[in-house]
Scaffold this motif. Structure first.
Motif, short mmCIF file in Angstrom:
data_model
loop_
_atom_site.label_atom_id
_atom_site.label_comp_id
_atom_site.label_asym_id
_atom_site.label_seq_id
_atom_site.Cartn_x
_atom_site.Cartn_y
_atom_site.Cartn_z
N ARG A 138 16.81 -29.70 15.97
CA ARG A 138 15.88 -29.19 16.99
C ARG A 138 16.60 -29.04 18.33
NH1 ARG A 138 12.42 -25.86 17.92
NH2 ARG A 138 11.35 -26.56 16.04
N GLU A 139 17.38 -30.03 18.71
CA GLU A 139 18.11 -29.98 19.97
C GLU A 139 19.10 -28.82 19.98
OE1 GLU A 139 21.05 -32.83 22.72
OE2 GLU A 139 20.06 -33.62 20.92
N HIS A 140 19.77 -28.60 18.84
CA HIS A 140 20.76 -27.53 18.75
C HIS A 140 20.06 -26.17 18.86
CE1 HIS A 140 24.44 -25.47 17.59
NE2 HIS A 140 23.74 -24.80 16.68
N LEU A 141 18.92 -25.98 18.17
CA LEU A 141 18.19 -24.71 18.21
C LEU A 141 17.64 -24.45 19.60
CD1 LEU A 141 17.05 -22.24 16.76
CD2 LEU A 141 15.08 -23.64 16.06
N ASP A 142 17.05 -25.47 20.23
CA ASP A 142 16.51 -25.29 21.58
C ASP A 142 17.61 -24.93 22.57
OD1 ASP A 142 14.01 -25.86 20.63
OD2 ASP A 142 13.93 -27.91 21.41
N SER A 143 18.79 -25.56 22.41
CA SER A 143 19.91 -25.25 23.29
C SER A 143 20.37 -23.81 23.10
CB SER A 143 21.06 -26.22 23.00
OG SER A 143 22.19 -25.91 23.80
N PHE A 144 20.38 -23.35 21.85
CA PHE A 144 20.77 -21.96 21.56
C PHE A 144 19.81 -20.98 22.23
CE2 PHE A 144 20.24 -18.08 19.12
CZ PHE A 144 21.55 -17.64 18.95
N ILE A 145 18.50 -21.25 22.11
CA ILE A 145 17.49 -20.36 22.69
C ILE A 145 17.57 -20.36 24.22
CG2 ILE A 145 15.00 -20.01 22.98
CD1 ILE A 145 14.67 -21.02 20.07
N ASP A 146 17.79 -21.54 24.80
CA ASP A 146 17.92 -21.63 26.26
C ASP A 146 19.09 -20.78 26.75
OD1 ASP A 146 15.76 -23.30 26.45
OD2 ASP A 146 16.93 -25.15 26.59
N GLN A 147 20.23 -20.90 26.06
CA GLN A 147 21.41 -20.14 26.45
C GLN A 147 21.18 -18.64 26.26
OE1 GLN A 147 24.25 -21.29 27.99
NE2 GLN A 147 24.58 -19.08 28.27
N LEU A 148 20.47 -18.28 25.19
CA LEU A 148 20.17 -16.87 24.94
C LEU A 148 19.37 -16.27 26.09
CD1 LEU A 148 20.03 -14.32 23.19
CD2 LEU A 148 18.08 -15.35 21.98
N TYR A 149 18.37 -16.99 26.55
CA TYR A 149 17.55 -16.48 27.65
C TYR A 149 18.35 -16.40 28.95
CZ TYR A 149 13.09 -16.05 25.24
OH TYR A 149 12.08 -15.62 24.42
N LYS A 150 19.30 -17.32 29.13
CA LYS A 150 20.16 -17.23 30.32
C LYS A 150 21.03 -15.98 30.25
CE LYS A 150 20.43 -22.23 31.17
NZ LYS A 150 21.29 -23.44 31.11
N ASP A 151 21.56 -15.69 29.05
CA ASP A 151 22.38 -14.50 28.87
C ASP A 151 21.56 -13.23 29.10
OD1 ASP A 151 24.58 -16.05 28.21
OD2 ASP A 151 24.21 -15.94 26.05
N ILE A 152 20.32 -13.24 28.61
CA ILE A 152 19.45 -12.08 28.78
C ILE A 152 19.09 -11.88 30.26
CG2 ILE A 152 17.11 -11.21 28.33
CD1 ILE A 152 17.35 -12.41 25.51
N GLU A 153 18.80 -12.99 30.94
CA GLU A 153 18.46 -12.89 32.37
C GLU A 153 19.63 -12.32 33.16
OE1 GLU A 153 16.69 -15.63 36.01
OE2 GLU A 153 17.36 -16.57 34.15
#
Length: 403
Positions: free
Chosen positions: A263-278
């Motif tokens: 869960r921690e790994h997936l949440d971290s991936f999604i957080d980074q994805l949104y930072k890249d998109i922003e």
């Protein structure tokens, strides 16, 4: 289908009280009050131009979650974990055989053809800049820069629907349920895009609209005042629609039951994805458009709403859900303002509502703040300061940037 079981659909004289929806029974917080499909909807023209791919009929996002993430983040080799959670089915997508516009399914393609697309299909002229409909679209984009809140294509689809309808009188009557006032005489408020500064732009739109779509049976929509009323109708009643295959994938990921480390790994991936998109795209994330919803348009505004609109099915189906417990007989109110606008001062909120929706709000929040000074919020003061700081040499033509 619309769900009327928990509601009284109450129409009052608009001049006196507007339309209103009232709970026929008690409604619990979080409960879906109704689900409604629009009478007509359209993707925003700039949104289409920027390659946000949506079903031409239901606005369902057509990109897979992974394809969407790659485009928005600018990372072409990006792979999403749990790709099975993406609900987009490219193998079901179908194009109009004449003009090649895309639909998410054969059902949507047929529904569009039955309701309006035959009258709007450009065939091999889809990319022809000199086609009357493309000239109309181009004129709209040149006047109405993003972020868009309405589209000339809503009006075009309304005309096309009447042209194709077997019972034209019934369909036209449905459209009369929407407010189409260009001004509120009692409060001496005129819609902000129908003022003198936009007279030339509206005249051009009217001319191009008539050239592209004129029909004798709809003559009242093509005279100048009728066109202004139609413009006001989509401006004051259009409900924004946002769809996103990536957002739907993220919600599905959130619902997964995973061991803590995964869960921690997936949440971290999604957080980074949104930072890249922003960083790459900013906040402009969704396939966006607007629609006319008969039932939703009956909801009055409150700056402290007890219900909110969402589109959880990744298409044009509107869900109205309760934000708190609603008692039997209580009015169901939504907010015409977004979250940031609702946090602004009473004066700022009133300015937005007057210019866009032609009324002065008297909800409990506004009444409780009546003694506040008529000063704008800090955000609005900053905007006004920028405007005042522009040099006289910056003679930019007025733009229709917010219907």
């Amino acid at each position: 289908a619309n769900k009327f079981t928990s509601l009284t659909w109450s129409f009052c004289l608009f001049m006196l009280q507007g339309k209103g929806l009232f709970a026929k029974r008690s409604i619990k917080k979080g409960e879906t009050i109704f689900i409604e499909r629009p009478l007509v909807s359209a993707q925003f023209l700039w949104n289409t131009l920027y390659k946000y791919k949506a079903c031409e009929y239901c606005l369902r996002a057509l990109e897979t979650a992974e394809g969407n993430a790659r485009r928005l983040s600018g990372i072409p080799g990006l792979s999403l974990p749990h790709p099975e959670l993406c609900r987009v089915r490219p193998e079901q997508h179908q194009a109009c055989p004449q003009c090649q516009v895309m639909y998410c399914s054969s059902e949507c393609r047929q529904a569009a053809a039955d309701q309006y697309h035959q009258a709007l299909c450009l065939g091999p002229s889809e990319e022809d800049p000199d086609h009357p409909i493309n000239k109309l679209k181009d004129a709209w984009r040149s006047m109405h820069y993003p972020p868009e809140t309405s589209s000339i294509m809503l009006m075009a689809k309304m005309v096309a629907m009447v042209k194709q309808a077997k019972d034209k009188a019934h369909l036209q009557k449905l459209f009369t349920h929407f407010c189409s006032r260009t001004a509120n005489e009692e409060e001496e408020i005129a819609h902000k895009l129908l003022g003198e500064q936009f007279r030339g732009q509206l005249a051009l739109l009217h001319s191009l609209f008539t050239e592209a779509l004129y029909d004798d049976r709809l003559g009242r929509w093509f005279v100048p005042e009728g066109f202004r009323s139609l413009f006001a109708l989509v401006g004051t009643n259009g409900q924004g629609i946002g769809t996103s295959s990536l957002s739907q994938w993220v919600h599905a990921c959130d619902a997964l039951e995973l061991p803590a480390q995964q869960r921690e790994h997936l949440d971290s991936f999604i957080d980074q994805l949104y930072k890249d998109i922003e960083k790459e795209t900013g906040d402009f994330l969704n396939c966006e458009g607007s629609g006319l919803f008969l039932l939703q348009s009956s909801c009055n505004h409150s700056c402290i709403p007890n219900a909110e609109v969402s589109f959880p099915d990744n298409n044009f189906l509107l869900h109205l859900s309760a934000l708190c417990d609603i008692n039997q007989g209580e009015e169901i109110c939504i907010s015409y303002l977004d979250c940031c606008q609702r946090d602004r001062s009473r004066h700022s909120r009133h300015k937005i509502l007057r210019e866009n929706y032609l009324f002065v709000c008297s909800c409990p929040k506004c009444v409780s703040q009546m003694d506040e000074l008529d000063v704008t919020s800090e955000e609005e003061e900053e905007e006004e300061g920028v405007a005042e700081g522009e040099t006289e040499g910056d003679e930019m033509e007025d733009e229709m940037t917010d219907v």
